[in-house]
Design an enzyme around this catalytic site. Structure first.
Site, PDB file in Angstrom:
ATOM      1  N   ASP A  82      37.087  19.604 -42.292  1.00 37.71           N
ATOM      2  CA  ASP A  82      38.095  20.329 -41.995  1.00 37.71           C
ATOM      3  C   ASP A  82      38.897  19.194 -41.293  1.00 37.71           C
ATOM      4  O   ASP A  82      38.628  18.516 -40.396  1.00 37.71           O
ATOM      5  CB  ASP A  82      38.153  21.865 -41.258  1.00 37.71           C
ATOM      6  CG  ASP A  82      39.317  22.577 -41.771  1.00 37.71           C
ATOM      7  OD1 ASP A  82      39.940  22.792 -42.156  1.00 37.71           O
ATOM      8  OD2 ASP A  82      39.847  23.831 -41.165  1.00 37.71           O
ATOM      9  N   HIS A  83      40.498  19.158 -42.427  1.00 38.28           N
ATOM     10  CA  HIS A  83      41.235  18.600 -41.320  1.00 38.28           C
ATOM     11  C   HIS A  83      41.281  17.454 -40.530  1.00 38.28           C
ATOM     12  O   HIS A  83      40.954  18.037 -39.160  1.00 38.28           O
ATOM     13  CB  HIS A  83      42.546  19.537 -40.636  1.00 38.28           C
ATOM     14  CG  HIS A  83      43.144  20.202 -41.403  1.00 38.28           C
ATOM     15  ND1 HIS A  83      43.779  19.858 -42.763  1.00 38.28           N
ATOM     16  CD2 HIS A  83      42.523  22.385 -41.674  1.00 38.28           C
ATOM     17  CE1 HIS A  83      44.097  21.022 -42.927  1.00 38.28           C
ATOM     18  NE2 HIS A  83      44.101  22.533 -42.886  1.00 38.28           N
ATOM     19  N   HIS A 180      49.171  27.638 -41.198  1.00 36.96           N
ATOM     20  CA  HIS A 180      47.712  28.576 -40.424  1.00 36.96           C
ATOM     21  C   HIS A 180      47.837  29.193 -38.635  1.00 36.96           C
ATOM     22  O   HIS A 180      49.000  28.994 -38.303  1.00 36.96           O
ATOM     23  CB  HIS A 180      47.148  26.724 -39.746  1.00 36.96           C
ATOM     24  CG  HIS A 180      46.795  25.656 -40.639  1.00 36.96           C
ATOM     25  ND1 HIS A 180      47.361  24.307 -40.770  1.00 36.96           N
ATOM     26  CD2 HIS A 180      45.705  26.242 -41.669  1.00 36.96           C
ATOM     27  CE1 HIS A 180      46.659  23.403 -41.475  1.00 36.96           C
ATOM     28  NE2 HIS A 180      45.588  24.756 -42.307  1.00 36.96           N
ATOM     29  N   HIS A 208      44.435  26.795 -48.122  1.00 37.29           N
ATOM     30  CA  HIS A 208      45.010  26.942 -46.114  1.00 37.29           C
ATOM     31  C   HIS A 208      45.719  28.048 -45.987  1.00 37.29           C
ATOM     32  O   HIS A 208      46.310  28.716 -46.704  1.00 37.29           O
ATOM     33  CB  HIS A 208      45.271  25.657 -45.697  1.00 37.29           C
ATOM     34  CG  HIS A 208      43.942  24.572 -46.122  1.00 37.29           C
ATOM     35  ND1 HIS A 208      44.094  23.872 -45.085  1.00 37.29           N
ATOM     36  CD2 HIS A 208      43.105  23.977 -47.439  1.00 37.29           C
ATOM     37  CE1 HIS A 208      42.454  22.829 -45.549  1.00 37.29           C
ATOM     38  NE2 HIS A 208      42.577  23.259 -46.972  1.00 37.29           N
ATOM     39  N   GLY A 209      44.978  28.754 -44.376  1.00 35.82           N
ATOM     40  CA  GLY A 209      45.558  29.401 -44.039  1.00 35.82           C
ATOM     41  C   GLY A 209      45.468  30.793 -44.480  1.00 35.82           C
ATOM     42  O   GLY A 209      46.675  31.673 -44.835  1.00 35.82           O
ATOM     43  N   ASN A 230      40.422  29.555 -47.418  1.00 32.25           N
ATOM     44  CA  ASN A 230      39.953  28.360 -45.275  1.00 32.25           C
ATOM     45  C   ASN A 230      40.240  29.444 -44.502  1.00 32.25           C
ATOM     46  O   ASN A 230      40.904  30.741 -44.937  1.00 32.25           O
ATOM     47  CB  ASN A 230      40.410  27.271 -45.267  1.00 32.25           C
ATOM     48  CG  ASN A 230      40.031  26.004 -45.424  1.00 32.25           C
ATOM     49  OD1 ASN A 230      38.736  26.240 -46.895  1.00 32.25           O
ATOM     50  ND2 ASN A 230      40.677  25.050 -45.615  1.00 32.25           N
ATOM     51  N   THR A 233      41.438  31.850 -38.179  1.00 42.42           N
ATOM     52  CA  THR A 233      41.859  31.760 -37.217  1.00 42.42           C
ATOM     53  C   THR A 233      41.311  33.681 -37.311  1.00 42.42           C
ATOM     54  O   THR A 233      40.816  34.716 -36.136  1.00 42.42           O
ATOM     55  CB  THR A 233      43.724  32.269 -37.309  1.00 42.42           C
ATOM     56  OG1 THR A 233      43.819  30.686 -37.719  1.00 42.42           O
ATOM     57  CG2 THR A 233      44.281  33.459 -36.124  1.00 42.42           C
TER      58      THR A 233
HETATM   59 ZN    ZN Z   1      43.951  24.371 -43.476  1.00 41.56          ZN
END
Ligand code: ZN
Length: 285
Positions: A82-83, A180, A208-209, A230, A233
């Site tokens: 990821d990232h 995120h 994302h997030g 994704n 958290t």
């Molecule tokens: Zn992300």
């Protein structure tokens, strides 16, 4: 089943209108929970690792766990980075057996993002590894990167189209208003922009997030072309809450395996609910 390339998984998902969950793991227990949840639902799944997690354990050890667990599952499992901004970490992961990587050069100007993404596509192509790139800038905190709301930039549909024509990536993460971490208010998702990007870009899109989005938002985004969702958290919270919660309820017990078993069950439950929500149940067959 051995690892499957993320590209194959995501093409099928976009074509059939569901999304594959990409779940960030931090250790063996969380990896096992994600793979077992997917396997119970006969779903494809993406094990996602942040560069920080890769550096903490070392790529070989981490890839070893995921491979041995994936082999026990009869359904497709991909291992994704990821990232990542660091080409050296990307190289190490490809060498250790990751099936896909994300180059995050989104904080740079368009041409630099394009040049770096091209470089990663070149490195990945020799090992048949898929590549995800980001356009615009997704807000919030991810690993050690923090993007203030004011700095988060949404992806431009025309740029998204030209970017994907100029470099052969397998998945695009356009910034569309998700962030995120934990949302402070109601997230404002730019559905019109997502629809326009989806119309111009035939590739699977990555959302994302994902933590904190409503089922309705997930469904709309998936309908508009998001084939990868994704989740990080939420699993971090469950990871802590389940372990600490177990000990809170059994103060006289110091059996780590019981706390780990509780953590495993809770993580697995979260992942099962999300896979169902993304419409991926039975799609690994
Ligand atoms: Zn992300």
């Amino acid at each position: 089943m051995a690892f499957e390339n993320m590209k194959t998984m995501l093409h099928k998902a976009r074509h059939e209108g569901y999304a594959v969950g990409a779940f960030n793991i931090v250790d063996l227990n969380s990896t096992r929970a994600v793979i077992d949840a997917a396997s119970e639902l006969r779903a494809p799944v993406i094990i996602q690792t942040s560069p920080k997690t890769v550096i903490f354990w070392g790529p070989q050890i981490l890839a070893g766990w995921v491979k041995s667990l994936a082999q026990q599952s009869p359904f497709p499992v991909a291992l994704h980075l990821d990232h990542c901004k660091d080409l050296e970490v990307i190289r190490q992961c490809i060498e250790a057996g990751w099936t896909s990587v994300m180059i995050d050069a989104s904080s740079r100007p368009y041409q630099e993002n394009l040049a770096l993404t091209r470089q990663v596509v070149g490195i990945a192509a020799t090992s048949d590894v898929s590549v995800e790139a980001e356009l615009g800038e997704i807000g919030g905190v991810e690993d050690d990167k923090s993007v203030a709301d004011a700095d988060a930039r949404l992806a431009d549909p025309a740029n998204a189209e030209s970017f994907c024509r100029q470099v052969e990536i397998d998945c695009l993460a356009p910034a569309i208003g998700t962030a995120h971490g934990i949302y402070k208010g109601e997230p404002r998702i730019a559905f019109d922009r997502l629809a326009e990007i989806s119309r111009r870009v035939p590739l699977p899109l990555a959302l994302h997030g994902g933590t904190g989005l409503s089922p309705d938002v997930f469904r709309q985004c998936i309908r508009l072309g998001c084939a990868k969702v994704n989740i990080s958290t939420q699993l971090k919270h469950t990871f802590f809450d389940s372990f600490v919660g177990y000990h809170g309820e059994h103060r006289d017990q110091y059996d780590p395996l019981k706390a780990l078993a509780c953590q495993y069950e809770r993580l697995k439950q979260d992942v099962r609910c999300l896979i169902e929500l993304f419409g991926a149940r039975g799609k690994g067959e």
